[in-house]
Scaffold this motif. Structure first.
Motif, mmCIF file in Angstrom:
data_model
loop_
_atom_site.group_PDB
_atom_site.id
_atom_site.type_symbol
_atom_site.label_atom_id
_atom_site.label_comp_id
_atom_site.label_asym_id
_atom_site.label_seq_id
_atom_site.Cartn_x
_atom_site.Cartn_y
_atom_site.Cartn_z
ATOM 1 N N ASN A 183 1.078 -1.165 0.179
ATOM 2 C CA ASN A 183 -0.018 0.018 0.003
ATOM 3 C C ASN A 183 0.887 1.253 0.113
ATOM 4 O O ASN A 183 0.198 2.088 0.195
ATOM 5 N N GLY A 184 2.234 1.087 -0.142
ATOM 6 C CA GLY A 184 3.085 2.164 -0.248
ATOM 7 C C GLY A 184 3.601 2.848 1.029
ATOM 8 O O GLY A 184 4.463 3.760 1.237
ATOM 9 N N TYR A 185 3.208 2.119 2.201
ATOM 10 C CA TYR A 185 3.661 2.438 3.628
ATOM 11 C C TYR A 185 5.093 2.236 3.782
ATOM 12 O O TYR A 185 5.568 1.110 3.413
ATOM 13 N N HIS A 186 5.803 3.077 4.648
ATOM 14 C CA HIS A 186 6.963 2.859 4.950
ATOM 15 C C HIS A 186 7.193 3.332 6.268
ATOM 16 O O HIS A 186 6.846 4.601 6.739
ATOM 17 N N PHE A 187 8.175 2.632 7.184
ATOM 18 C CA PHE A 187 8.446 2.992 8.419
ATOM 19 C C PHE A 187 8.836 4.423 8.534
ATOM 20 O O PHE A 187 9.823 4.633 7.664
ATOM 21 N N PRO A 188 8.907 5.222 9.665
ATOM 22 C CA PRO A 188 9.621 6.279 9.783
ATOM 23 C C PRO A 188 11.157 6.212 9.882
ATOM 24 O O PRO A 188 11.606 5.076 10.325
ATOM 25 N N PRO A 189 11.856 6.853 9.199
ATOM 26 C CA PRO A 189 13.502 6.798 9.176
ATOM 27 C C PRO A 189 14.124 7.104 10.614
ATOM 28 O O PRO A 189 13.193 7.680 11.510
ATOM 29 N N LYS A 190 15.075 6.811 10.852
ATOM 30 C CA LYS A 190 15.978 6.835 12.060
ATOM 31 C C LYS A 190 16.647 8.170 11.864
ATOM 32 O O LYS A 190 17.092 8.646 11.025
ATOM 33 N N TYR A 191 16.828 8.908 13.275
ATOM 34 C CA TYR A 191 17.362 10.231 13.155
ATOM 35 C C TYR A 191 18.508 10.205 14.227
ATOM 36 O O TYR A 191 18.872 9.210 14.903
ATOM 37 N N THR A 192 19.400 11.402 14.074
ATOM 38 C CA THR A 192 20.512 11.357 14.898
ATOM 39 C C THR A 192 20.185 11.553 16.274
ATOM 40 O O THR A 192 18.968 12.006 16.681
ATOM 41 N N LYS A 193 21.058 11.238 17.217
ATOM 42 C CA LYS A 193 20.927 11.524 18.878
ATOM 43 C C LYS A 193 20.858 13.136 19.019
ATOM 44 O O LYS A 193 20.074 13.541 19.954
ATOM 45 N N SER A 194 21.547 14.059 18.292
ATOM 46 C CA SER A 194 21.721 15.388 18.796
ATOM 47 C C SER A 194 20.381 15.793 18.591
ATOM 48 O O SER A 194 19.942 16.648 19.463
ATOM 49 N N GLU A 195 19.656 15.702 17.189
ATOM 50 C CA GLU A 195 18.360 16.351 17.166
ATOM 51 C C GLU A 195 17.494 15.798 18.023
ATOM 52 O O GLU A 195 16.543 16.515 18.341
ATOM 53 N N THR A 196 17.454 14.442 18.378
ATOM 54 C CA THR A 196 16.688 13.810 18.973
ATOM 55 C C THR A 196 16.634 14.550 20.513
ATOM 56 O O THR A 196 15.429 14.908 21.078
ATOM 57 N N THR A 197 17.679 14.856 21.023
ATOM 58 C CA THR A 197 17.905 15.453 22.327
ATOM 59 C C THR A 197 17.164 16.795 22.106
ATOM 60 O O THR A 197 16.374 17.401 23.183
ATOM 61 N N LYS A 198 17.340 17.565 21.184
ATOM 62 C CA LYS A 198 16.865 18.745 21.090
ATOM 63 C C LYS A 198 15.320 18.832 21.148
ATOM 64 O O LYS A 198 14.723 19.625 21.768
ATOM 65 N N GLN A 199 14.747 17.995 20.260
ATOM 66 C CA GLN A 199 13.260 18.037 20.315
ATOM 67 C C GLN A 199 12.639 17.410 21.396
ATOM 68 O O GLN A 199 11.595 17.486 21.732
ATOM 69 N N GLY A 200 13.420 16.554 22.052
ATOM 70 C CA GLY A 200 12.986 15.710 23.383
ATOM 71 C C GLY A 200 12.762 17.012 24.387
ATOM 72 O O GLY A 200 11.788 17.126 25.072
ATOM 73 N N LEU A 201 13.687 18.045 24.358
ATOM 74 C CA LEU A 201 13.334 19.125 25.297
ATOM 75 C C LEU A 201 12.317 20.085 24.855
ATOM 76 O O LEU A 201 11.700 20.759 25.748
ATOM 77 N N VAL A 202 12.169 20.202 23.534
ATOM 78 C CA VAL A 202 10.958 20.994 23.304
ATOM 79 C C VAL A 202 9.638 20.067 23.414
ATOM 80 O O VAL A 202 8.565 20.868 23.892
#
Length: 463
Positions: A171-190
């Motif tokens: 059906n065209g679905y694809h799992f979300p891609p993996k991201y890096t730790k630095s931006e993960t931490t930044k968005q975690g704070l947000v």
């Protein structure tokens, strides 16, 4: 000259209501008649409100605790691509001129459609441009074997031997891609800031601070981290003396922690005993509706036997007669949303539901026993082993039960898929243009057993 016709009234005037001689007039009614009617109306309204609240309680989920809220923040955090990949995209002349700015967007809900439309993300891998030498990745092939995947500087796979593991579902679905730790931490704070700026989030933030602070202090006291607290008024130095400052602070600290644990142990007790009641009705009285109710209450991680064979278009408003009710939760509004991957998760082992509920009930009972020791006995008569034993047991049993639910929920998501955000779609589309492939699974990693993704795709084609 003829007289103009007289206009008739559209409706005849209503005749005054006739009063029987036996019935008292309005002015003759006694105040008790009005009070009786008011009392009956109040009782009817109160009874209706109670019945309404009872119905809502039967299908309601318990308030999320501190750990659940923390888990939601962690699972909703986005991270972004590496700076090296951004420079590579700029040099290739594709993609934005600067790294994408952090975006927090709500997950797209697909519960309203039987087959979610992911065609905007479905780009055939054969159309990808793989002949750009300046991108740092070019698939190679052996003359005697299939294409192989090479690694870029950032570790992302390119198209090659494992292309079947990176292709979208039917059906065209694809799992979300993996991201890096630095931006993960930044968005975690947000995400954390957005959470604590709500009343409920601020409450759990203060609650968590108290648990961590008082728990850390108790740990330091038990480790004799403050030797000065062992000094007695008579000049002696004895850390285990019942009247030493250390023992007094251990008592005060333990009482505060016990009160904090009672917030969840007793606050969630109504929902826990409700689930326990349904479980006993099923196990003892063999009432299947009670088991279906539990499946509806835990629909985020529990799947009934036979639910894996349900057509994708089965929903609250579409239940064919051929579908057995034993495979559908109750009420029907609790039917899980159609799987994003087109593949339904297998049924959950029944013992896991029993284990989860008994663990939650055990936590409440152990908290009651701990409170009995803490509040029913003073520190002179209370056994020294009671506090540490029941605190440890209550925490361990709740953690183990919650961990089982967490693992099952993760298993369901790894098969049925997780909603994509706009940022995920942008990242996937851009990486396709750059020839960067992502493994189509929840971890975005090459699975240990090959053929897992291909098998899931085969099942989606069959359904």
């Amino acid at each position: 000259m003829a007289e103009p016709p007289t206009q008739r009234e559209p409706f005849p005037p209503l005749a005054p209501e006739r009063q029987d001689s036996d019935s008292p007039s309005t002015g003759d009614r006694r105040p008790s008649d009005f009070s009786t009617r008011n009392r009956n109306a109040s009782r009817s309204t109160l009874g209706g409100s109670i019945r309404k609240l009872s119905k809502q309680f039967e299908v309601s989920s318990p308030p999320e605790g501190f750990m659940s809220q923390t888990g939601h923040i962690a699972s909703s955090v986005l991270s972004f691509e590496d700076t090296a990949r951004s420079h590579r995209a700029q040099s290739a002349g594709k993609g934005p001129s600067s790294p994408l700015s952090p975006i927090l967007s709500n997950a797209v809900a697909h519960s309203g459609s039987s087959a979610p439309d992911y065609q905007q993300e479905s780009i055939p891998l054969q159309q990808l441009d793989t002949e750009a030498p300046d991108r740092g990745q070019t698939p190679t092939s052996d003359k005697t074997g299939p294409l192989k995947i090479e690694k870029t500087i950032s570790g992302e796979p390119t198209i090659g031997e494992d292309a079947a593991l990176t292709e979208p579902f039917e059906n065209g679905y694809h799992f979300p891609p993996k991201y890096t730790k630095s931006e993960t931490t930044k968005q975690g704070l947000v995400a954390f800031w957005k959470f604590i700026t709500t009343w409920w989030g601020f409450f759990w933030f203060i609650y968590g601070l108290n648990v961590v602070a008082w728990g850390g202090m108790l740990f330091l006291l038990l480790c004799n981290a403050g030797p000065a607290m062992c000094n007695l008024p008579d000049g002696r130095h004895d850390c285990n003396d019942i009247d030493s400052p250390r023992r007094k602070w251990i008592e005060w600290d333990s009482q505060i922690l016990n009160a904090l644990f009672c917030v969840t142990g007793f606050g969630l007790a109504p929902w826990r005993f409700r689930d326990w009641y349904y479980l006993l009705k099923y196990r003892v009285l063999k009432q299947e509706d009670a088991w279906r109710r539990l499946a509806g209450l835990k629909h985020d991680w529990f799947r009934l036997e036979g639910s894996q064979n349900l057509p994708l278009n089965v929903g609250p408003n579409n239940i064919p007669d051929s579908v057995p009710l034993s495979s559908i939760p109750y009420p029907v509004e609790k039917i899980p949303a159609p799987p994003l991957t087109g593949v339904r998760a297998p049924p959950t082992a029944p013992w896991k539901m029993d284990f989860f509920i008994w663990c939650m009930i055990g936590n409440t009972f152990l908290q009651a026993v701990l409170s009995g020791f803490m509040w029913g006995m003073n520190r002179y008569d209370r056994p020294s082993w009671s506090t540490g034993l029941f605190v440890a047991l209550a925490c361990i049993i709740a953690a183990v039960g919650g961990f089982v639910g967490f693992l099952e929920g993760k298993k369901v998501k790894s098969i049925e898929g997780v909603p994509l955000t706009d940022q995920d779609r942008e990242r996937l589309a851009r990486d396709r243009e750059l020839g960067i492939a992502h493994f189509n699974n929840i971890k975005d990693k090459k699975p240990k057993e090959k053929g897992t993704h291909a098998e899931a795709n085969r099942k989606s084609r069959e359904t």
